[in-house]
Design a protein around this motif. Structure first.
Motif, PDB file in Angstrom:
ATOM      1  N   GLN A  38       6.497  -0.484   7.812  1.00 43.98           N
ATOM      2  CA  GLN A  38       7.135   0.815   7.989  1.00 43.98           C
ATOM      3  C   GLN A  38       6.067   1.805   8.451  1.00 43.98           C
ATOM      4  O   GLN A  38       5.011   1.928   7.822  1.00 43.98           O
ATOM      5  CB  GLN A  38       7.768   1.285   6.686  1.00 43.98           C
ATOM      6  N   PRO A  39       6.309   2.519   9.542  1.00 46.26           N
ATOM      7  CA  PRO A  39       5.261   3.376  10.123  1.00 46.26           C
ATOM      8  C   PRO A  39       4.734   4.449   9.176  1.00 46.26           C
ATOM      9  O   PRO A  39       3.529   4.685   9.117  1.00 46.26           O
ATOM     10  CB  PRO A  39       5.937   4.003  11.340  1.00 46.26           C
ATOM     11  N   TRP A  45      -0.949   4.836   3.973  1.00 50.76           N
ATOM     12  CA  TRP A  45      -1.887   3.869   3.389  1.00 50.76           C
ATOM     13  C   TRP A  45      -3.245   3.916   4.103  1.00 50.76           C
ATOM     14  O   TRP A  45      -4.287   3.976   3.460  1.00 50.76           O
ATOM     15  CB  TRP A  45      -1.308   2.466   3.433  1.00 50.76           C
ATOM     16  N   TYR A  46      -3.234   3.883   5.432  1.00 52.55           N
ATOM     17  CA  TYR A  46      -4.494   3.887   6.161  1.00 52.55           C
ATOM     18  C   TYR A  46      -5.236   5.215   6.017  1.00 52.55           C
ATOM     19  O   TYR A  46      -6.468   5.248   6.024  1.00 52.55           O
ATOM     20  CB  TYR A  46      -4.273   3.515   7.621  1.00 52.55           C
ATOM     21  N   THR A  47      -4.508   6.298   5.838  1.00 54.71           N
ATOM     22  CA  THR A  47      -5.154   7.581   5.553  1.00 54.71           C
ATOM     23  C   THR A  47      -5.836   7.544   4.192  1.00 54.71           C
ATOM     24  O   THR A  47      -6.977   7.993   4.042  1.00 54.71           O
ATOM     25  CB  THR A  47      -4.125   8.726   5.603  1.00 54.71           C
ATOM     26  N   MET A  48      -5.152   6.989   3.207  1.00 53.19           N
ATOM     27  CA  MET A  48      -5.738   6.872   1.865  1.00 53.19           C
ATOM     28  C   MET A  48      -6.974   5.975   1.886  1.00 53.19           C
ATOM     29  O   MET A  48      -7.974   6.269   1.224  1.00 53.19           O
ATOM     30  CB  MET A  48      -4.719   6.311   0.872  1.00 53.19           C
ATOM     31  N   VAL A  49      -6.910   4.892   2.645  1.00 52.80           N
ATOM     32  CA  VAL A  49      -8.067   3.994   2.739  1.00 52.80           C
ATOM     33  C   VAL A  49      -9.244   4.716   3.391  1.00 52.80           C
ATOM     34  O   VAL A  49     -10.380   4.619   2.915  1.00 52.80           O
ATOM     35  CB  VAL A  49      -7.691   2.712   3.521  1.00 52.80           C
ATOM     36  N   ARG A  50      -8.971   5.481   4.449  1.00 51.79           N
ATOM     37  CA  ARG A  50     -10.057   6.222   5.102  1.00 51.79           C
ATOM     38  C   ARG A  50     -10.659   7.300   4.202  1.00 51.79           C
ATOM     39  O   ARG A  50     -11.846   7.592   4.293  1.00 51.79           O
ATOM     40  CB  ARG A  50      -9.548   6.866   6.389  1.00 51.79           C
TER      41      ARG A  50
END
Length: 94
Positions: A38-39, A45-50
């Motif tokens: 899901q976009p 998620w990728y923002t949190m990882v960064r």
């Protein structure tokens, strides 16, 4: 000087919430409640990882995941709590 310490406390509070959101999202993704296909979920998620990876990486070098459990978020939250306690104790001494 107290304004600077209050600003630091606010930043630490925001960091704590970001780590808690990361922790909750990681569990929801692991147990397939949320899907990375899901976009909007993938973008969050990728923002949190960064945001969290620069803080977690040094901790992971010292304490690797044991038994499939990543201890880095817990260690970082404990570190934030210690820093907050030290800042609060010394808030009015400056």
């Amino acid at each position: 000087m107290t304004t600077l310490i209050e600003f630091l406390l606010m930043i630490l509070g925001i960091a704590r919430y970001v780590i808690l959101i990361y922790f909750a999202l990681s569990w929801l993704i692991t147990f397939q409640v949320l899907n990375l296909r899901q976009p909007i979920v993938a973008r969050i998620w990728y923002t949190m990882v960064r945001l969290t990876e620069p803080v977690f990486a040094p901790v992971r070098r010292v304490i690797p995941p044991m038994g499939g459990i990543d201890w880095a978020p817990l260690v970082v939250i404990l570190g934030i709590s210690v820093i907050e306690m030290l800042l609060r104790q010394n808030l009015y001494t400056f």
